[in-house]
Write a protein that holds these residues in place. Structure first.
Motif, PDB file in Angstrom:
ATOM      1  N   PHE A 182       0.673  -1.693  -0.063  1.00 21.48           N
ATOM      2  CA  PHE A 182      -0.301  -0.214  -0.127  1.00 21.48           C
ATOM      3  C   PHE A 182       0.273   1.384  -0.725  1.00 21.48           C
ATOM      4  O   PHE A 182       2.051   0.927   0.502  1.00 21.48           O
ATOM      5  CB  PHE A 182      -1.290   0.087   1.422  1.00 21.48           C
ATOM      6  CG  PHE A 182      -1.465  -0.950   1.205  1.00 21.48           C
ATOM      7  CD1 PHE A 182      -1.543  -2.691   1.667  1.00 21.48           C
ATOM      8  CD2 PHE A 182      -3.215  -1.030   1.177  1.00 21.48           C
ATOM      9  CE1 PHE A 182      -2.321  -3.419   2.165  1.00 21.48           C
ATOM     10  CE2 PHE A 182      -3.853  -1.957   1.745  1.00 21.48           C
ATOM     11  CZ  PHE A 182      -3.443  -3.567   1.826  1.00 21.48           C
ATOM     12  N   TYR A 215      -0.046   4.954   1.456  1.00 18.67           N
ATOM     13  CA  TYR A 215      -0.610   6.346   1.924  1.00 18.67           C
ATOM     14  C   TYR A 215      -0.132   7.378   1.889  1.00 18.67           C
ATOM     15  O   TYR A 215       1.017   7.712   1.478  1.00 18.67           O
ATOM     16  CB  TYR A 215      -1.091   5.413   3.721  1.00 18.67           C
ATOM     17  CG  TYR A 215      -2.011   4.925   3.057  1.00 18.67           C
ATOM     18  CD1 TYR A 215      -1.885   3.609   3.180  1.00 18.67           C
ATOM     19  CD2 TYR A 215      -3.499   4.629   3.781  1.00 18.67           C
ATOM     20  CE1 TYR A 215      -2.528   2.596   3.850  1.00 18.67           C
ATOM     21  CE2 TYR A 215      -4.313   4.457   4.189  1.00 18.67           C
ATOM     22  CZ  TYR A 215      -4.258   2.801   4.482  1.00 18.67           C
ATOM     23  OH  TYR A 215      -4.839   1.933   4.037  1.00 18.67           O
ATOM     24  N   GLN A 231      -0.199  11.348   3.837  1.00 17.32           N
ATOM     25  CA  GLN A 231      -0.412  11.663   4.907  1.00 17.32           C
ATOM     26  C   GLN A 231      -0.314  13.404   5.062  1.00 17.32           C
ATOM     27  O   GLN A 231       1.102  13.978   4.728  1.00 17.32           O
ATOM     28  CB  GLN A 231       0.744  11.649   6.182  1.00 17.32           C
ATOM     29  CG  GLN A 231      -0.272  12.122   7.325  1.00 17.32           C
ATOM     30  CD  GLN A 231       0.568  11.901   8.735  1.00 17.32           C
ATOM     31  OE1 GLN A 231       1.570  10.972   9.079  1.00 17.32           O
ATOM     32  NE2 GLN A 231      -0.343  11.139   9.922  1.00 17.32           N
ATOM     33  N   LEU A 254      -4.373  10.191   7.015  1.00 18.72           N
ATOM     34  CA  LEU A 254      -3.987   9.745   6.610  1.00 18.72           C
ATOM     35  C   LEU A 254      -5.339   8.924   5.070  1.00 18.72           C
ATOM     36  O   LEU A 254      -6.057   8.630   5.184  1.00 18.72           O
ATOM     37  CB  LEU A 254      -3.446   7.602   6.560  1.00 18.72           C
ATOM     38  CG  LEU A 254      -2.426   7.735   7.534  1.00 18.72           C
ATOM     39  CD1 LEU A 254      -2.455   6.781   8.541  1.00 18.72           C
ATOM     40  CD2 LEU A 254      -0.925   8.295   6.506  1.00 18.72           C
ATOM     41  N   PHE A 282      -5.868   6.999   1.757  1.00 18.11           N
ATOM     42  CA  PHE A 282      -5.527   5.745   0.920  1.00 18.11           C
ATOM     43  C   PHE A 282      -5.056   6.414  -0.358  1.00 18.11           C
ATOM     44  O   PHE A 282      -5.681   6.732  -1.138  1.00 18.11           O
ATOM     45  CB  PHE A 282      -6.792   4.943   0.864  1.00 18.11           C
ATOM     46  CG  PHE A 282      -6.117   3.540   0.066  1.00 18.11           C
ATOM     47  CD1 PHE A 282      -7.266   3.211  -1.707  1.00 18.11           C
ATOM     48  CD2 PHE A 282      -5.256   2.945   0.202  1.00 18.11           C
ATOM     49  CE1 PHE A 282      -6.812   2.380  -2.052  1.00 18.11           C
ATOM     50  CE2 PHE A 282      -5.433   1.588  -0.646  1.00 18.11           C
ATOM     51  CZ  PHE A 282      -5.851   1.263  -2.323  1.00 18.11           C
ATOM     52  N   ARG A 323      -3.476  -0.065  -3.480  1.00 23.39           N
ATOM     53  CA  ARG A 323      -3.572  -1.355  -3.207  1.00 23.39           C
ATOM     54  C   ARG A 323      -2.873  -1.978  -4.213  1.00 23.39           C
ATOM     55  O   ARG A 323      -3.190  -2.229  -5.713  1.00 23.39           O
ATOM     56  CB  ARG A 323      -3.917  -1.640  -2.232  1.00 23.39           C
ATOM     57  CG  ARG A 323      -4.254  -3.299  -1.801  1.00 23.39           C
ATOM     58  CD  ARG A 323      -5.223  -3.665  -1.105  1.00 23.39           C
ATOM     59  NE  ARG A 323      -6.395  -4.549  -2.563  1.00 23.39           N
ATOM     60  CZ  ARG A 323      -7.012  -4.095  -2.612  1.00 23.39           C
ATOM     61  NH1 ARG A 323      -7.825  -3.193  -1.820  1.00 23.39           N
ATOM     62  NH2 ARG A 323      -8.063  -4.319  -3.955  1.00 23.39           N
ATOM     63  N   PHE A 360       3.953   7.496   3.153  1.00 22.29           N
ATOM     64  CA  PHE A 360       3.564   5.767   3.598  1.00 22.29           C
ATOM     65  C   PHE A 360       3.996   4.720   3.305  1.00 22.29           C
ATOM     66  O   PHE A 360       2.456   4.530   2.047  1.00 22.29           O
ATOM     67  CB  PHE A 360       3.171   5.910   4.854  1.00 22.29           C
ATOM     68  CG  PHE A 360       3.480   6.751   6.029  1.00 22.29           C
ATOM     69  CD1 PHE A 360       2.759   8.146   6.212  1.00 22.29           C
ATOM     70  CD2 PHE A 360       4.574   6.636   7.081  1.00 22.29           C
ATOM     71  CE1 PHE A 360       3.024   8.637   7.409  1.00 22.29           C
ATOM     72  CE2 PHE A 360       4.757   7.677   8.155  1.00 22.29           C
ATOM     73  CZ  PHE A 360       3.650   8.558   8.181  1.00 22.29           C
ATOM     74  N   GLN A 383      -7.757  -0.343   4.406  1.00 21.67           N
ATOM     75  CA  GLN A 383      -8.173   0.122   5.404  1.00 21.67           C
ATOM     76  C   GLN A 383      -8.336   1.985   5.251  1.00 21.67           C
ATOM     77  O   GLN A 383      -6.901   2.951   4.692  1.00 21.67           O
ATOM     78  CB  GLN A 383      -6.767  -0.090   7.003  1.00 21.67           C
ATOM     79  CG  GLN A 383      -6.745  -1.213   6.713  1.00 21.67           C
ATOM     80  CD  GLN A 383      -5.419  -1.213   7.466  1.00 21.67           C
ATOM     81  OE1 GLN A 383      -5.258  -0.565   8.632  1.00 21.67           O
ATOM     82  NE2 GLN A 383      -5.355  -2.628   7.265  1.00 21.67           N
ATOM     83  N   PHE A 429      -8.359   5.534   7.097  1.00 19.43           N
ATOM     84  CA  PHE A 429      -8.129   6.727   8.497  1.00 19.43           C
ATOM     85  C   PHE A 429      -9.605   7.300   8.855  1.00 19.43           C
ATOM     86  O   PHE A 429      -9.536   8.807   8.041  1.00 19.43           O
ATOM     87  CB  PHE A 429      -6.716   6.912   8.230  1.00 19.43           C
ATOM     88  CG  PHE A 429      -5.676   5.509   8.298  1.00 19.43           C
ATOM     89  CD1 PHE A 429      -5.391   4.598   7.290  1.00 19.43           C
ATOM     90  CD2 PHE A 429      -5.725   4.671   9.811  1.00 19.43           C
ATOM     91  CE1 PHE A 429      -4.657   3.493   7.708  1.00 19.43           C
ATOM     92  CE2 PHE A 429      -4.330   4.117  10.320  1.00 19.43           C
ATOM     93  CZ  PHE A 429      -3.947   2.828   8.644  1.00 19.43           C
TER      94      PHE A 429
END
Lengths: 114, 115
Positions: free
Chosen positions: A35, A37, A39, A45, A47, A50, A91, B104, B106
């Motif tokens: 993944f 991400y 920020q 965070l 997405f 994936r 990340f 996921q 957040f």
């Protein structure tokens, strides 16, 4: 043991330059998921993408592209023609088969200057 | 639709006090996760819920930390007798299913400061 390594701590570029973020992962599983991400300064965070371990096709989404290479255990991320709004911490994360959590790298801070 | 929400957004507490952090996942998401983000440790997994049960509590740093989830929805993370090293941003995430096949999402996090 560190499962995800993002060797670049900080990258600073001028607007419109391309920037590539490196991600190297470590796993013994044959099935796993990777993944990315983002920020931003606001802190949430977001997405981005994936990939599963069986799909090595590179992907492009607008100015973002990802290069997944199992041979080198890398999942690199490129921002083309960067913009100030791309300034954020990025990340890379790994989720192994049978495990539900994300193991994150330390993150790379990207600063795009106007 | 609504994303993951967390409350409070900021919490300042004195050492030794108990705190409760709340997470409202995305409607319909069965899996819920708690992570902690601190300067020294980066992003760390704390606990995972599938429905109301917690199959994986491996990341909870000590027995002062506990969490529960009710009605397959809202979750509360409780830290008892807070210590200064508990200061961090506590992030909640939810996903439609369990495992890496599902991304996921957040929440904005709760910034906890223990004085």
């Amino acid at each position: 043991a560190q499962k995800v390594t993002q060797a670049q701590t900080e990258i600073s570029v001028v607007e419109k330059e391309d920037v590539t973020l490196d991600c190297v992962y470590e796993t013994r599983d044959t099935t796993y998921y990777l993944f990315w991400y983002k920020q931003p300064p606001s802190g949430e965070l977001v997405f981005l993408i994936r990939r599963n371990s069986f799909d090595e096709q590179n992907e492009i989404s607008g100015r973002y592209s990802w290069n997944f290479q199992k041979s080198t255990s890398s999942f690199n991320f490129t921002i083309t023609a960067s913009q100030v709004v791309d300034s954020a911490v990025y990340f890379c994360a790994l989720s192994e088969a049978g495990d539900y959590k994300l193991s994150f790298g330390a993150g790379t801070t990207v600063t795009v200057r106007a | 639709g609504a994303g993951v929400s967390q409350s409070p957004s900021n919490k300042v507490t004195e050492k030794g006090k108990d705190v409760e952090l709340r997470c409202d996942p995305i409607s319909g998401h069965t899996a819920l996760y708690w992570y902690r983000q601190s300067l020294g440790q980066g992003l760390e997994f704390l606990i995972y819920f599938q429905g109301n049960s917690a199959p994986d509590k491996s990341g909870l740093p000590s027995d002062r930390f506990s969490a529960e989830r009710t009605g397959g929805s809202v979750s509360t993370l409780t830290i008892q007798r807070t210590q200064q090293e508990d200061s961090a941003v506590y992030l909640c995430a939810s996903s439609f299913g369990e495992g890496g096949a599902y991304e996921q999402y957040f929440g904005p996090g709760t910034r906890l400061t223990v004085t």
